[in-house]
Design a protein around this motif. Structure first.
Motif, PDB file in Angstrom:
ATOM      1  N   HIS A 125       2.910   9.619  -4.077  1.00 29.28           N
ATOM      2  CA  HIS A 125       3.000  10.583  -2.980  1.00 29.28           C
ATOM      3  C   HIS A 125       4.485  10.767  -2.672  1.00 29.28           C
ATOM      4  O   HIS A 125       5.281   9.825  -2.808  1.00 29.28           O
ATOM      5  CB  HIS A 125       2.330  10.038  -1.708  1.00 29.28           C
ATOM      6  CG  HIS A 125       0.843   9.918  -1.780  1.00 29.28           C
ATOM      7  ND1 HIS A 125      -0.005  10.987  -1.591  1.00 29.28           N
ATOM      8  CD2 HIS A 125       0.042   8.847  -1.990  1.00 29.28           C
ATOM      9  CE1 HIS A 125      -1.259  10.585  -1.676  1.00 29.28           C
ATOM     10  NE2 HIS A 125      -1.255   9.288  -1.925  1.00 29.28           N
ATOM     11  N   VAL A 126       4.870  11.942  -2.188  1.00 30.29           N
ATOM     12  CA  VAL A 126       6.271  12.141  -1.798  1.00 30.29           C
ATOM     13  C   VAL A 126       6.644  11.201  -0.651  1.00 30.29           C
ATOM     14  O   VAL A 126       7.776  10.707  -0.572  1.00 30.29           O
ATOM     15  CB  VAL A 126       6.560  13.609  -1.395  1.00 30.29           C
ATOM     16  CG1 VAL A 126       6.524  14.534  -2.584  1.00 30.29           C
ATOM     17  CG2 VAL A 126       5.618  14.085  -0.293  1.00 30.29           C
ATOM     18  N   GLU A 127       5.690  10.913   0.229  1.00 30.10           N
ATOM     19  CA  GLU A 127       5.969  10.038   1.362  1.00 30.10           C
ATOM     20  C   GLU A 127       6.294   8.615   0.902  1.00 30.10           C
ATOM     21  O   GLU A 127       7.142   7.940   1.491  1.00 30.10           O
ATOM     22  CB  GLU A 127       4.779  10.014   2.325  1.00 30.10           C
ATOM     23  CG  GLU A 127       4.519  11.330   3.023  1.00 30.10           C
ATOM     24  CD  GLU A 127       3.606  12.272   2.245  1.00 30.10           C
ATOM     25  OE1 GLU A 127       3.162  13.280   2.832  1.00 30.10           O
ATOM     26  OE2 GLU A 127       3.339  12.007   1.053  1.00 30.10           O
ATOM     27  N   VAL A 134       0.850  -1.178   0.000  1.00 31.85           N
ATOM     28  CA  VAL A 134       0.000   0.000   0.000  1.00 31.85           C
ATOM     29  C   VAL A 134       0.888   1.231   0.000  1.00 31.85           C
ATOM     30  O   VAL A 134       2.060   1.177   0.364  1.00 31.85           O
ATOM     31  CB  VAL A 134      -0.930   0.043   1.238  1.00 31.85           C
ATOM     32  CG1 VAL A 134      -1.935  -1.092   1.199  1.00 31.85           C
ATOM     33  CG2 VAL A 134      -0.121   0.014   2.528  1.00 31.85           C
ATOM     34  N   ASP A 135       0.306   2.361  -0.409  1.00 29.47           N
ATOM     35  CA  ASP A 135       0.999   3.624  -0.300  1.00 29.47           C
ATOM     36  C   ASP A 135       0.949   4.094   1.153  1.00 29.47           C
ATOM     37  O   ASP A 135       0.300   3.485   2.006  1.00 29.47           O
ATOM     38  CB  ASP A 135       0.365   4.662  -1.226  1.00 29.47           C
ATOM     39  CG  ASP A 135       0.857   4.537  -2.665  1.00 29.47           C
ATOM     40  OD1 ASP A 135       1.887   3.866  -2.863  1.00 29.47           O
ATOM     41  OD2 ASP A 135       0.222   5.102  -3.565  1.00 29.47           O
ATOM     42  N   PHE A 136       1.589   5.222   1.446  1.00 28.84           N
ATOM     43  CA  PHE A 136       1.711   5.679   2.830  1.00 28.84           C
ATOM     44  C   PHE A 136       0.344   5.954   3.451  1.00 28.84           C
ATOM     45  O   PHE A 136       0.180   5.886   4.668  1.00 28.84           O
ATOM     46  CB  PHE A 136       2.577   6.943   2.889  1.00 28.84           C
ATOM     47  CG  PHE A 136       1.796   8.220   2.770  1.00 28.84           C
ATOM     48  CD1 PHE A 136       1.515   8.985   3.898  1.00 28.84           C
ATOM     49  CD2 PHE A 136       1.315   8.650   1.539  1.00 28.84           C
ATOM     50  CE1 PHE A 136       0.776  10.156   3.799  1.00 28.84           C
ATOM     51  CE2 PHE A 136       0.588   9.815   1.437  1.00 28.84           C
ATOM     52  CZ  PHE A 136       0.311  10.565   2.567  1.00 28.84           C
ATOM     53  N   ASP A 137      -0.664   6.247   2.629  1.00 29.89           N
ATOM     54  CA  ASP A 137      -1.989   6.590   3.146  1.00 29.89           C
ATOM     55  C   ASP A 137      -2.871   5.365   3.330  1.00 29.89           C
ATOM     56  O   ASP A 137      -4.064   5.490   3.602  1.00 29.89           O
ATOM     57  CB  ASP A 137      -2.671   7.604   2.229  1.00 29.89           C
ATOM     58  CG  ASP A 137      -2.799   7.114   0.790  1.00 29.89           C
ATOM     59  OD1 ASP A 137      -2.284   6.019   0.480  1.00 29.89           O
ATOM     60  OD2 ASP A 137      -3.414   7.821  -0.027  1.00 29.89           O
ATOM     61  N   GLY A 138      -2.285   4.167   3.167  1.00 31.42           N
ATOM     62  CA  GLY A 138      -3.037   2.953   3.388  1.00 31.42           C
ATOM     63  C   GLY A 138      -3.854   2.497   2.198  1.00 31.42           C
ATOM     64  O   GLY A 138      -4.595   1.509   2.285  1.00 31.42           O
ATOM     65  N   VAL A 139      -3.724   3.190   1.085  1.00 33.71           N
ATOM     66  CA  VAL A 139      -4.449   2.845  -0.137  1.00 33.71           C
ATOM     67  C   VAL A 139      -3.494   2.162  -1.106  1.00 33.71           C
ATOM     68  O   VAL A 139      -2.298   2.462  -1.124  1.00 33.71           O
ATOM     69  CB  VAL A 139      -5.063   4.110  -0.779  1.00 33.71           C
ATOM     70  CG1 VAL A 139      -5.780   3.776  -2.069  1.00 33.71           C
ATOM     71  CG2 VAL A 139      -6.020   4.772   0.194  1.00 33.71           C
TER      72      VAL A 139
END
Length: 366
Positions: A316-318, A294-299
């Motif tokens: 995302h930059v994160e 997943v990406d940093f936002d949980g998606v």
């Protein structure tokens, strides 16, 4: 105005405001929307070999190499590309004359003018839209120098698509300022291949082989042997390439990038950011279902398949920070680059969003 004095601005609008405006209308991730939604591509379609074939088809259809605009801005985004200071203590080559014979010396030996090779490596060279402007700038620097006894800069380029590599060679050859191949070499390599899948050399092995070929072409002595843990490149360019790598293969890709980077060397990163125009235009049917990670936002990663079968991811930059630091790099620069793209024909102003990053391989790390 002298090209070297031109500044490049990539903060034309607020990313925070742009994201807030478009977050609710962004296409949902295929893996988190309806579980019954079919993925836009099969597992076989997403394998690196299949993707390489797709890119072969793309570059065969655009063999002139002019589909992508020349990235003349690249050295303004990353001034370190033209930096003349090589990283690390690699041995130097001493010249008795600027065009004379050579002999090997240690870094601390001061026996006259020295020439040290600085290696730039682009991963994912495509049609040469980054290589050609860099080579032109290097040629301009050479012509402005008062002496030729200084740092020698070599540009290596690779791509997973053999057709892309040949297209890049063609574009470099037809560029009037870069017809001298003594500073350029291109080869086929796919850093996303797992060790068990690779049928030839690793990225660093292929780059070293290309470097040796260049030196033979210049009739110079063979450079001193490389420690496999010391890499080869002072600068690595990852420009719009990680977005074409299947998410589960990103750690392997960056592992190879890390080993190809010299300690103290830098990776210049630029790729598609969240809420970039192309992302907002993809239809739900273009979403690729990602079951792992997943990406940093949980998606799940925002991954889409284009009409030609190639894939494109938006970051995302994160997420970018996490994958590079997990690979061992240190973050030096990282931000969203927001750029207005004015279409003179349609009178439209498009808001482009990219992730700009600069990552360093720490000194003393193997």
């Amino acid at each position: 105005m002298n090209a070297s004095t031109v500044q490049y601005y990539d903060s034309d609008f607020s990313y925070a405001e742009h994201a807030a405006e478009h977050a609710s209308s962004a296409p949902p991730s295929a893996a988190t929307s309806n579980s019954n939604v079919e993925s836009a591509a099969s597992e076989a379609d997403l394998h690196p070999k299949a993707q390489s074939d797709r890119w072969d088809g793309f570059h065969s259809s655009h063999s002139a190499g002019n589909f992508f605009k020349s990235r003349r801005y690249i050295t303004k985004c990353f001034p370190c590309i033209l930096d003349h200071s090589p990283t690390g203590p690699r041995s130097t080559t001493t010249r008795t004359k600027c065009t004379g014979t050579t002999s090997r010396s240690s870094p601390n030996q001061n026996s006259g003018p020295q020439q040290r090779t600085r290696v730039i490596l682009e991963i994912g060279c495509g049609s040469g839209s980054t290589c050609v402007p860099i080579l032109n700038e290097l040629a301009a620097l050479d012509s402005s120098r008062t002496t030729t006894c200084s740092t020698r800069r070599i540009l290596l380029a690779c791509d997973s698509s053999p057709v892309a590599v040949e297209t890049t060679k063609h574009c470099v050859a037809k560029s009037a300022k870069t017809t001298d191949f003594s500073r350029f070499g291109a080869f086929v390599s796919d850093p996303s291949l797992m060790e068990s899948e690779a049928t030839n050399r690793s990225l660093v092995e292929s780059a070293v082989a290309a470097y040796r070929q260049i030196l033979r072409g210049c009739e110079e002595e063979e450079f001193s042997s490389f420690d496999p843990g010391e890499g080869i490149a002072d600068i690595i360019l990852c420009v719009f390439v990680l977005s074409a790598v299947w998410p589960a293969r990103v750690p392997r890709f960056l592992e190879q990038v890390y080993h190809a980077t010299r300690p103290g060397g830098k990776v210049c990163f630029r790729d598609y950011g969240m809420y970039d125009v192309p992302m907002m235009r993809f239809a739900t049917s273009s979403h690729v279902k990602v079951d792992e990670g997943v990406d940093f936002d949980g998606v799940a990663p925002r991954l889409f398949v284009r009409g030609d079968g190639t894939i494109s991811r938006f970051f995302h930059v994160e997420t970018v920070k996490a994958v590079f630091e997990d690979a061992g790099f240190v973050t030096e620069e990282l931000r969203y680059a927001t750029v207005y793209n004015d279409n003179r024909k349609t009178k439209q102003r498009l808001k482009r969003v990219f992730v700009h990053g600069l990552f360093v391989r720490p000194e003393g790390n193997s």
